[in-house]
Design a protein around this motif. Sequence first.
Motif, short mmCIF file in Angstrom:
data_model
loop_
_atom_site.label_atom_id
_atom_site.label_comp_id
_atom_site.label_asym_id
_atom_site.label_seq_id
_atom_site.Cartn_x
_atom_site.Cartn_y
_atom_site.Cartn_z
N GLN A 231 0.93 -1.13 -0.13
CA GLN A 231 0.00 0.12 -0.06
C GLN A 231 0.91 1.26 0.01
O GLN A 231 1.90 1.43 0.98
CB GLN A 231 -0.75 -0.16 1.31
CG GLN A 231 -1.85 0.70 1.22
CD GLN A 231 -2.30 0.98 2.78
OE1 GLN A 231 -2.14 0.23 3.61
NE2 GLN A 231 -3.06 2.02 2.98
N VAL A 232 0.62 2.18 -0.84
CA VAL A 232 1.69 3.43 -0.84
C VAL A 232 0.61 4.44 -0.10
O VAL A 232 -0.40 4.88 -0.34
CB VAL A 232 1.72 3.72 -2.39
CG1 VAL A 232 2.75 5.04 -2.50
CG2 VAL A 232 2.43 2.88 -3.09
N MET A 321 4.39 13.00 -10.24
CA MET A 321 3.57 13.05 -9.24
C MET A 321 2.04 12.51 -9.64
O MET A 321 1.37 11.81 -8.80
CB MET A 321 3.26 14.69 -8.67
CG MET A 321 4.14 15.25 -7.91
SD MET A 321 4.52 13.98 -6.37
CE MET A 321 3.02 14.19 -5.67
N ASN A 322 1.52 12.63 -10.86
CA ASN A 322 0.69 11.85 -11.42
C ASN A 322 0.64 10.31 -11.12
O ASN A 322 -0.34 9.77 -10.59
CB ASN A 322 0.54 12.25 -12.97
CG ASN A 322 -0.65 11.48 -13.42
OD1 ASN A 322 -0.56 10.46 -14.19
ND2 ASN A 322 -1.93 11.64 -13.37
N ARG A 323 1.94 9.64 -11.46
CA ARG A 323 1.76 8.33 -11.30
C ARG A 323 2.00 8.09 -9.64
O ARG A 323 1.30 6.70 -9.35
CB ARG A 323 3.13 7.93 -11.93
CG ARG A 323 3.44 7.99 -13.45
CD ARG A 323 2.19 7.77 -14.44
NE ARG A 323 2.56 7.91 -15.83
CZ ARG A 323 2.35 8.92 -16.40
NH1 ARG A 323 2.05 10.22 -15.99
NH2 ARG A 323 2.68 8.99 -17.79
N LEU A 324 2.82 8.93 -8.93
CA LEU A 324 2.97 8.60 -7.65
C LEU A 324 1.30 8.63 -7.12
O LEU A 324 0.97 7.72 -6.18
CB LEU A 324 3.84 9.56 -6.78
CG LEU A 324 3.69 9.36 -5.64
CD1 LEU A 324 4.29 8.09 -5.10
CD2 LEU A 324 4.64 10.49 -4.87
N GLU A 325 0.67 9.51 -7.29
CA GLU A 325 -0.82 9.89 -6.75
C GLU A 325 -1.62 8.30 -7.24
O GLU A 325 -2.45 8.19 -6.13
CB GLU A 325 -1.44 11.00 -7.22
CG GLU A 325 -0.70 12.21 -6.50
CD GLU A 325 -1.26 13.69 -6.82
OE1 GLU A 325 -2.03 13.58 -7.73
OE2 GLU A 325 -0.82 14.59 -6.20
N LYS A 326 -1.37 8.14 -8.22
CA LYS A 326 -2.36 7.09 -8.80
C LYS A 326 -1.82 5.71 -7.98
O LYS A 326 -2.68 4.85 -7.63
CB LYS A 326 -2.00 6.70 -10.26
CG LYS A 326 -3.00 7.74 -11.02
CD LYS A 326 -3.08 7.52 -12.39
CE LYS A 326 -4.06 8.37 -13.18
NZ LYS A 326 -4.41 7.69 -14.43
N SER A 327 -0.49 5.52 -7.99
CA SER A 327 0.01 4.46 -7.28
C SER A 327 -0.37 4.22 -5.79
O SER A 327 -0.60 3.33 -5.10
CB SER A 327 1.34 4.24 -7.29
OG SER A 327 1.97 5.15 -6.53
N ALA A 328 -0.60 5.57 -5.14
CA ALA A 328 -1.00 5.47 -3.85
C ALA A 328 -2.66 5.60 -3.80
O ALA A 328 -3.40 5.86 -2.54
CB ALA A 328 -0.60 6.99 -3.03
N GLY A 329 -3.40 5.37 -4.77
CA GLY A 329 -4.77 5.49 -4.72
C GLY A 329 -5.25 6.71 -4.35
O GLY A 329 -6.37 6.99 -3.66
N TYR A 330 -4.63 8.00 -4.44
CA TYR A 330 -4.81 9.39 -3.95
C TYR A 330 -4.81 9.33 -2.22
O TYR A 330 -5.58 10.20 -1.82
CB TYR A 330 -6.09 9.78 -4.45
CG TYR A 330 -5.87 10.19 -6.01
CD1 TYR A 330 -5.34 11.23 -6.49
CD2 TYR A 330 -6.52 9.11 -7.03
CE1 TYR A 330 -5.17 11.28 -8.01
CE2 TYR A 330 -6.26 9.23 -8.22
CZ TYR A 330 -5.56 10.23 -8.76
OH TYR A 330 -5.42 10.57 -10.08
N ASN A 331 -3.95 8.36 -1.87
CA ASN A 331 -3.79 8.27 -0.43
C ASN A 331 -2.72 9.31 0.20
O ASN A 331 -1.61 9.06 -0.07
CB ASN A 331 -3.34 7.06 0.08
CG ASN A 331 -4.16 6.32 1.09
OD1 ASN A 331 -4.63 7.20 1.92
ND2 ASN A 331 -4.30 5.09 1.30
N ILE A 332 -3.28 10.65 0.46
CA ILE A 332 -2.27 11.68 0.88
C ILE A 332 -2.32 12.38 2.19
O ILE A 332 -3.79 12.79 2.33
CB ILE A 332 -2.43 12.72 -0.42
CG1 ILE A 332 -2.26 12.18 -1.74
CG2 ILE A 332 -1.20 13.76 -0.13
CD1 ILE A 332 -2.73 12.93 -2.83
#
Length: 335
Positions: A231-232, A321-332
Amino acid sequence: MKTLMFDAPYNFYEITMILKNGGLIAIPTETVYGLAGNGFNEVAVSNIFKAKGRPSDNPLILHISSLDMLDDIVLSISDEAQKLMDAFWPGPLTLIFPATEKVPKIITAGLPTVAVRFPSHPIMRKIIENCKFPLAAPSANSSGKPSPTLAKRVMEDLSGKIDGVIDGGKCDIGIESTVVDVATLTILRPGFVTESMLQQIVPAIKNTSIFHQEKPISPGMKYTHYSPNAQVQIVQGKNYIETIKNLIEQDLSKNKYVGVLATDETLHNFANVTTLSVGSQNNLGEIASSFFEILRKFDDLGVEKIYSLSFSQEGIGEAIMNRLEKSAGYNIINC
Ligand code: TXA
Ligand code: MG
């Protein structure tokens, strides 16, 4: 099915014959490895969807090796499209055109438009030249997984499901092409060709912060993407180091195997857990080229949860950041 690994010197005759007979070969490009098949062969294209486990409503890109190949696949080329082609082709830019009748519906997922890319990678170009038909090629990962930038990652996902993989080493750019809809002049997917590079050629191109919106414009926007098994969790803001350290303490008390996706500059802050650097903050190109591979390395290690800092949105940073946010399922977490 046995999946062949093709090493240099490549047997281009055999590779071309496999594709002409409707087979599937993963081929390196300057962005990521693509899973290629004859774009005019509906059975081959349907096998691409099957091998990846890709939803059938997410259309594919047709790859060409010369501009005259467009005659068969696009109805018209606007002035803006022509300028972008002159400026960025061959290279990591995909353009959306009105499609001809000859383009199979399975490629476009029934849309009236088709995505086209003229890649610069010499291996990909040579194979399209040999085949003389456009190659349909999505990223060569199982649907939902991080895109592959190494041949061995393609094998991990698709071995037994495709005919072969060409080992061309590490992909230079490491993040997929920028996708631009030339009818609406919008960027559908950020990539190596940035907003400001595009606007230098066509000033009207806009980037309507569409990457976060609810209703997807491009079918590919709505699926979970690039997710490792772990989970990211993105942690950003002034106190991100302290926040990550506190969260790690909690996880460790529950015996969770956690990791941190850090940079060369921040690596030393997280000594008690598995920390991998994606590169230097001063070199976003390096971060882009290592990003997907780092996610897969955490999986190799069996990490269950990855804390990631966020990166600059400058230039290619937006695509990262677009790829990172998607890999995290927008978990920020903002702190
Ligand atoms: O760099 C790349 O583009 C790589 C390499 C292999 O060329 N390919 C790639 O393909 O990333 P894929 O299938 O993973 O991504 C294609 C994207 C998806 O987001 C899809 O929804 C979008 O392009 N797309 C394809 N056809 C479209 C269309 N007609 N209208 C809007 N979006 C489209
Ligand atoms: Mg993909």
